[in-house]
Design a protein around this motif. Structure first.
Motif, PDB file in Angstrom:
ATOM      1  N   ALA A  19      50.075  27.138  34.668  1.00  0.00           N
ATOM      2  CA  ALA A  19      50.666  28.402  34.239  1.00  0.00           C
ATOM      3  C   ALA A  19      52.069  28.260  34.579  1.00  0.00           C
ATOM      4  O   ALA A  19      52.626  27.961  35.591  1.00  0.00           O
ATOM      5  N   SER A  20      53.049  28.728  33.583  1.00  0.00           N
ATOM      6  CA  SER A  20      54.170  28.860  33.856  1.00  0.00           C
ATOM      7  C   SER A  20      54.877  30.082  33.268  1.00  0.00           C
ATOM      8  O   SER A  20      54.361  30.681  32.477  1.00  0.00           O
ATOM      9  N   GLY A  21      56.117  30.136  34.011  1.00  0.00           N
ATOM     10  CA  GLY A  21      56.909  31.244  33.303  1.00  0.00           C
ATOM     11  C   GLY A  21      56.511  32.716  33.969  1.00  0.00           C
ATOM     12  O   GLY A  21      56.651  33.724  33.352  1.00  0.00           O
ATOM     13  N   LEU A  22      55.651  32.734  35.032  1.00  0.00           N
ATOM     14  CA  LEU A  22      55.016  33.763  35.579  1.00  0.00           C
ATOM     15  C   LEU A  22      56.202  34.786  36.209  1.00  0.00           C
ATOM     16  O   LEU A  22      57.117  34.349  36.871  1.00  0.00           O
ATOM     17  N   THR A  23      56.024  36.116  36.122  1.00  0.00           N
ATOM     18  CA  THR A  23      56.944  37.041  36.926  1.00  0.00           C
ATOM     19  C   THR A  23      56.189  37.737  37.948  1.00  0.00           C
ATOM     20  O   THR A  23      56.725  38.343  38.837  1.00  0.00           O
ATOM     21  N   ALA A  24      54.947  37.810  37.666  1.00  0.00           N
ATOM     22  CA  ALA A  24      53.946  38.586  38.610  1.00  0.00           C
ATOM     23  C   ALA A  24      53.785  37.683  39.752  1.00  0.00           C
ATOM     24  O   ALA A  24      53.972  36.290  39.737  1.00  0.00           O
ATOM     25  N   LEU A  25      53.072  38.370  40.903  1.00  0.00           N
ATOM     26  CA  LEU A  25      52.763  37.501  42.203  1.00  0.00           C
ATOM     27  C   LEU A  25      51.351  37.241  42.009  1.00  0.00           C
ATOM     28  O   LEU A  25      50.940  36.736  43.298  1.00  0.00           O
ATOM     29  N   THR A  26      50.509  37.148  41.222  1.00  0.00           N
ATOM     30  CA  THR A  26      49.210  37.016  41.048  1.00  0.00           C
ATOM     31  C   THR A  26      48.830  36.199  39.810  1.00  0.00           C
ATOM     32  O   THR A  26      49.567  36.424  38.814  1.00  0.00           O
ATOM     33  N   TYR A  27      47.733  35.200  39.959  1.00  0.00           N
ATOM     34  CA  TYR A  27      47.449  34.438  39.056  1.00  0.00           C
ATOM     35  C   TYR A  27      45.791  33.971  38.951  1.00  0.00           C
ATOM     36  O   TYR A  27      45.432  33.959  40.298  1.00  0.00           O
ATOM     37  N   THR A  28      45.116  34.438  37.935  1.00  0.00           N
ATOM     38  CA  THR A  28      43.584  33.870  38.338  1.00  0.00           C
ATOM     39  C   THR A  28      43.254  32.597  37.443  1.00  0.00           C
ATOM     40  O   THR A  28      43.355  32.617  36.136  1.00  0.00           O
ATOM     41  N   ASP A  29      42.764  31.416  38.140  1.00  0.00           N
ATOM     42  CA  ASP A  29      42.453  30.512  37.278  1.00  0.00           C
ATOM     43  C   ASP A  29      41.171  30.696  36.948  1.00  0.00           C
ATOM     44  O   ASP A  29      40.010  30.633  37.626  1.00  0.00           O
ATOM     45  N   SER A  30      40.838  31.082  35.544  1.00  0.00           N
ATOM     46  CA  SER A  30      39.457  31.358  35.073  1.00  0.00           C
ATOM     47  C   SER A  30      38.790  29.945  34.299  1.00  0.00           C
ATOM     48  O   SER A  30      37.859  29.994  33.846  1.00  0.00           O
ATOM     49  N   THR A  31      39.543  28.936  34.522  1.00  0.00           N
ATOM     50  CA  THR A  31      39.009  27.606  33.885  1.00  0.00           C
ATOM     51  C   THR A  31      38.291  26.882  34.832  1.00  0.00           C
ATOM     52  O   THR A  31      37.810  25.596  34.963  1.00  0.00           O
ATOM     53  N   ALA A  32      38.293  27.201  36.264  1.00  0.00           N
ATOM     54  CA  ALA A  32      37.597  26.507  37.275  1.00  0.00           C
ATOM     55  C   ALA A  32      36.254  26.549  37.093  1.00  0.00           C
ATOM     56  O   ALA A  32      35.485  27.594  36.517  1.00  0.00           O
ATOM     57  N   VAL A  33      35.735  25.463  37.634  1.00  0.00           N
ATOM     58  CA  VAL A  33      34.007  25.017  37.618  1.00  0.00           C
ATOM     59  C   VAL A  33      33.636  25.281  38.799  1.00  0.00           C
ATOM     60  O   VAL A  33      34.055  24.899  40.022  1.00  0.00           O
ATOM     61  N   ASN A  34      32.400  26.077  38.927  1.00  0.00           N
ATOM     62  CA  ASN A  34      31.656  26.332  40.256  1.00  0.00           C
ATOM     63  C   ASN A  34      31.338  25.162  40.627  1.00  0.00           C
ATOM     64  O   ASN A  34      30.719  24.242  40.165  1.00  0.00           O
ATOM     65  N   GLY A  35      31.415  25.133  42.150  1.00  0.00           N
ATOM     66  CA  GLY A  35      31.233  23.940  43.062  1.00  0.00           C
ATOM     67  C   GLY A  35      32.217  22.883  43.044  1.00  0.00           C
ATOM     68  O   GLY A  35      32.012  21.786  43.860  1.00  0.00           O
TER      69      GLY A  35
END
Length: 945
Positions: A747-763
């Motif tokens: 993720a690039s160009g963010l101005t907020a101080l949070t980000y959620t990686d929803s592409t992660a795989v369990n385990g």
């Protein structure tokens, strides 16, 4: 028409066989087949043979007297006929009691043939009971008193003098398109000798969007498809109008499948018309076509200036838009507007089923004439064959719009359950209703064809041929009206479809008119924008009987006399026009009045040598200590510099830049005012391609970003990252380790101080870091390691689901939900919330929901649209289902079903294929973890996105 419009009282509907439309036919023979004096018939004891009434003689009778029928009694006689077929039954009578008429009942061979109203007359007159089917051999005919009180002198049975069924093929619209006239020619050619098969399609997305259900059912049963397909333009309207694909299906049926199209128009009005504002969107639930559900004043609909008139004009415009699309595609349509107007009978709208008949016959005809004029003259539509729906009441002729505005007369037959006259029950009514057919033929003295425009049971082949019922076509309503064996016997239907008498889709001829197209020579040419090489382009037309209407470049018309000239069959495209076109291919369409429009493809080039610049890229530092002009050298190649532009903004010569010979200097004062990033400066020359100087603008006066600290938590198939602000940073990017100590930005160009990686795989273990940057440099955070894990929670409930609408793009989301109590105690439904996740696609659209059905009662289901705080893959919105106290509780081990529909109020489409909770397959309930369930706010089922 749906069956509830057909459930009129038996008294009103049996009056459909009244005398009003029948004229006594002239028999070919001078001596009728059979005549009997009434006094010689079999009479019940309550009838009298008389020569006078209350002492007043009634001279002029034949035989020894006449039969005086009062309030009861029956007259019966038998007649022997040589063959099965239609016969005329008449009586010589007098009825001087009531000017409103006196009701009598006719029965043939024990089967009721309906009721007949004897008109008032003080002299002996003839009354015709119409054409009735008699079987070869002996037949018993019986007349029974209804309201009685009439005198009968004699009865006559004769061969039916049937109309030859040879109407002219002349359309009421003298400007009808060739395709429309060809269709009319075909229909009149088969009329009386064959019947054309038809079938109404479902509308409004019924059958789960399967518009072919009834047609495939017919084909699977009979091996044939119907030749005529019925459509409805009801969804194109000023209220809740939406594109349901009807017009495209008409085009496909006619142009691709070779069929014939007919259409009705269930146009609605607002229920509360008084408070309605013209142009206002109204939900379909607040619209109606029933006269009892609206305050719409039908009489005003034909009065210019009234709101009703203006509304109807808007509706006509919507209809005209669709008919124009058909006309543009050479598709004729048999249009049946304002249908079934008379309803249950009467001239003043007292029997009306629809709002368009509410004001009676006079206003109805004015409205029909207005629609005819608007479509044919105002909108120039000439692809219509006009069908008028009639009945056979004594008042029916008063509703007829006239021979000059009607091409076909239609009748809607619904008599399998109600008002049947074949003496049977519990089976389809396969009667050919020939008496009604010939009454409608006589309505126009045989000048118009008569069709069965809607029906339940299709008459049997035997009845159609024996009774010489020359219906032009049949067209059953959709659903159970065709597929239920209670309405159509599969064996009878198969016999009919496979007979030579019925015309099916595969037996239709080619009903398309071949219009010769014009052509042009050449169809391709080239043009050089270099001044010395510019030349007009000359094109020769082969007209083939057509005329040139104009020339277009895309949707823009060229100006005749300026952009091009025409002399005879020679067209000259002017070089002044071509020189203004961009380098590339310019397609010029020659628009002719008929046929396919040819295209001239002009390849536009420019051989003028282009100027160049050196360099084509440079950098500029906004740091005051480092600022410097940028010098550019021009290679002119015979051109001159017109100016320099930054996008569409011109730089100011002498201020923003200077020119000395072939040297250009871009001033540092101009460059210092540009934003950090790339500034593209276009050098505009008098000819050729304009080169671009790309200036990379930086600012080293900004301090590097300060330190930052990254933290995070792992969830179900996601990692939530949070970091501290980095002083001086203008943006952030999140990087994830790819192995061997390397990182890639996710993720690039963010101005907020949070980000959620929803592409992660369990385990899976992931290493993350964050980079803060500004134009002066960047700072990297600490590295954290996170391992996502499933947070699926199950408890006292589970959700099963399937999608009731599985198309990828649809105006309706339709989850079918089963809520199951998996616990050991009753579940209070007021504590339960269910969530369906999806992408709203258009954030500025208002949404609505409907609970079509629920086991705990639709009124006990609530719904809320919630925009998620942060979008997830497949979801930025969820629809939360709740329950009122009236829903009660769900017993342990029990389940309840809920059927929901979600739609935008303007009925635009959702893309369901990218929705988290959507299921593209299946039509039965399965456990569905992509919906979540909560009890008292605690997740009890499913996986949140």
């Amino acid at each position: 028409m749906k069956n509830w419009f057909k459930k009129a009282s038996s008294m009103l509907l049996t009056l459909s066989l009244l005398i009003g439309l029948i004229t006594v036919p002239a028999h070919a023979a001078t001596t009728p087949l059979f005549t009997i004096e009434a006094e010689n018939a079999t009479l019940t004891s309550d009838l009298q043979v008389a020569t006078s009434i209350y002492g007043t003689a009634k001279p002029g009778y034949t035989g020894t007297g006449f039969v005086w029928m009062q309030s009861s009694g029956t007259i019966s006689f038998t007649v022997t006929v040589p063959t099965t077929g239609l016969y005329s039954i008449t009586t010589r009578y007098m009825q001087e009691l009531s000017t409103d008429g006196r009701l009598q009942y006719l029965t043939i061979n024990g089967v009721s043939k309906g009721s007949f109203m004897l008109p008032y007359t003080t002299t002996w007159s003839n009354f015709d009971f119409g054409y009735q089917k008699l079987t070869a051999g002996t037949n018993t005919i019986q007349l029974q008193a209804g309201w009685g009180f009439a005198y009968f002198d004699s009865f006559t049975v004769d061969y039916a003098n049937l109309d030859p069924l040879n109407p002219p093929a002349t359309l009421t619209d003298s400007q009808a398109t060739p395709q429309t006239q060809l269709l009319m020619n075909y229909l009149t050619g088969v009329y009386g000798d064959h019947i054309v098969s038809g079938q109404q399609e479902i509308y409004g997305g019924g059958n789960n969007g399967n518009y072919e259900l009834e047609f495939d059912w017919i084909h699977n049963l009979t091996g044939k498809y119907p030749a005529i397909r019925g459509f409805d333009f009801m969804n194109y309207n000023p209220l809740y109008g939406w594109e349901d694909g009807t017009t495209n299906r008409v085009i496909d049926w006619v142009n691709n499948r070779g069929g014939i199209a007919t259409a009705s128009w269930h146009i609605n009005v607002p229920k509360n018309f008084t408070s309605y504002t013209l142009g206002q969107a109204v939900d379909w639930k607040d619209a109606t076509y029933k006269p009892t559900e609206t305050d719409f004043n039908t009489a005003n609909a034909v009065v210019p200036g009234t709101k009703e008139y203006q509304y109807l004009q808007l509706a006509i415009q919507d209809l005209a838009e669709q008919l124009q699309i058909l006309q543009n595609n050479d598709v004729p349509i048999m249009l049946r507007p304002f249908h079934e107007a008379e309803g249950n009978g009467g001239a003043n709208g007292e029997g009306a089923w629809f709002w368009w008949a509410k004001a009676g016959a006079v206003v109805y005809k004015q409205m029909w004439n207005m629609l005819y004029t608007e479509l044919t003259q105002t909108y120039g539509l000439h692809n219509i064959i006009w069908i008028y729906n009639s009945y056979t009441y004594s008042t029916s002729p008063q509703w007829y719009p006239g021979d000059d505005k009607v091409d076909i007369v239609g009748y809607d037959k619904y008599n399998t359950v109600y008002n049947r006259t074949d003496g049977l029950s519990g089976v389809p009514n396969e009667d050919a209703i020939s008496s009604i057919f010939y009454q409608l033929v006589n309505l126009t003295s045989g000048k118009k064809m008569v069709a069965m425009t809607e029906n339940d049971t299709i008459p049997s082949l035997q009845n159609l041929t024996e009774e010489k019922a020359g219906w032009l076509y049949f067209c059953p309503w959709y659903g159970e009206f065709i597929t239920s064996s209670a309405n159509n016997n599969p064996t009878t239907l198969t016999t009919l479809y496979q007979s030579d008498y019925v015309i099916t889709l595969d037996e239709l001829p080619n009903l398309k008119v071949s219009v010769p197209s014009s052509s042009i020579t050449p169809t391709s040419a080239s043009f050089d924008k270099k001044t010395a090489n510019q030349a007009d382009i000359t094109v020769t037309m082969t007209l083939n009987g057509n005329t040139l209407s104009g020339i277009k470049n895309g949707s823009t018309s060229l100006v005749s006399g300026t952009d091009y000239t025409v002399t005879g069959t020679t067209v000259t495209i002017k070089k002044s026009y071509l020189a203004a076109q961009a380098v590339g291919t310019t397609n010029l369409t020659f628009d002719f009045n008929a046929g396919t429009d040819p295209v001239l493809a002009v390849s536009v080039v420019d051989t003028t040598p282009s100027s160049t610049i050196t360099p084509t890229s440079a950098s500029f530092d906004k740091n005051t200590a480092n600022q410097a002009d940028i010098a550019v050298t021009l290679t002119l190649n015979g051109n001159t510099l017109s100016g320099i532009k930054n996008g569409s903004t011109s730089l100011v010569s002498g201020t923003d830049y200077t020119v000395s010979g072939t040297a250009v200097t871009i001033k540092k004062s101009y460059l210092a005012a540009q934003a950090v990033g790339t500034t593209n400066l276009t050098f505009d020359f008098s000819a050729g391609t304009d080169p671009v100087l790309a200036v990379s603008v930086v600012d080293t006066t900004v301090a590097l970003p300060g330190a930052l600290t990254l933290s995070g938590t792992a969830g179900n198939a996601q990692a939530a990252l949070t970091w501290t602000a980095s002083s001086g940073a203008t943006s952030y990017k999140v990087e994830r380790a790819t192995g061997s100590g390397t990182y890639a930005a996710i993720a690039s160009g963010l101005t907020a101080l949070t980000y959620t990686d929803s592409t992660a795989v369990n385990g899976t273990l992931y290493n993350y870091r964050v980079v803060a940057s500004n134009s002066g440099g960047s700072t990297t955070s600490n590295v954290i390691s996170l391992t996502p894990a499933s947070t699926t929670s199950t408890g006292s409930l589970k959700i099963q689901m399937y999608s009731g609408n599985t198309t990828d793009s649809s105006n309706t989301i339709a989850p079918r939900i089963k809520l199951v109590n998996t616990g050991t105690t009753a579940l209070d439904l007021t504590t339960v919330k269910l969530r369906y996740y999806y992408t709203v696609d258009a954030t500025n659209k208002t949404q609505a929901f409907w609970c079509d059905w629920a086991g705990i009662g639709s009124s006990n289901v609530t719904g809320t649209f919630v925009t998620m705080a942060s979008a997830k893959t497949g979801a930025d919105t969820y629809f939360e289902i709740g329950f009122t106290s009236g829903a009660g509780s769900l017993a342990a081990g029990a389940s309840t079903e809920i059927q929901i529909r979600i739609a935008r109020t303007d009925w635009t489409n959702y893309t369901q294929s990218n929705d988290y909770s959507f299921s593209s397959t299946g039509s039965s309930y399965v456990d569905w973890t992509k919906m979540t369930g909560y009890v008292n706010g605690s997740l009890q089922w499913g996986i949140e996105p």
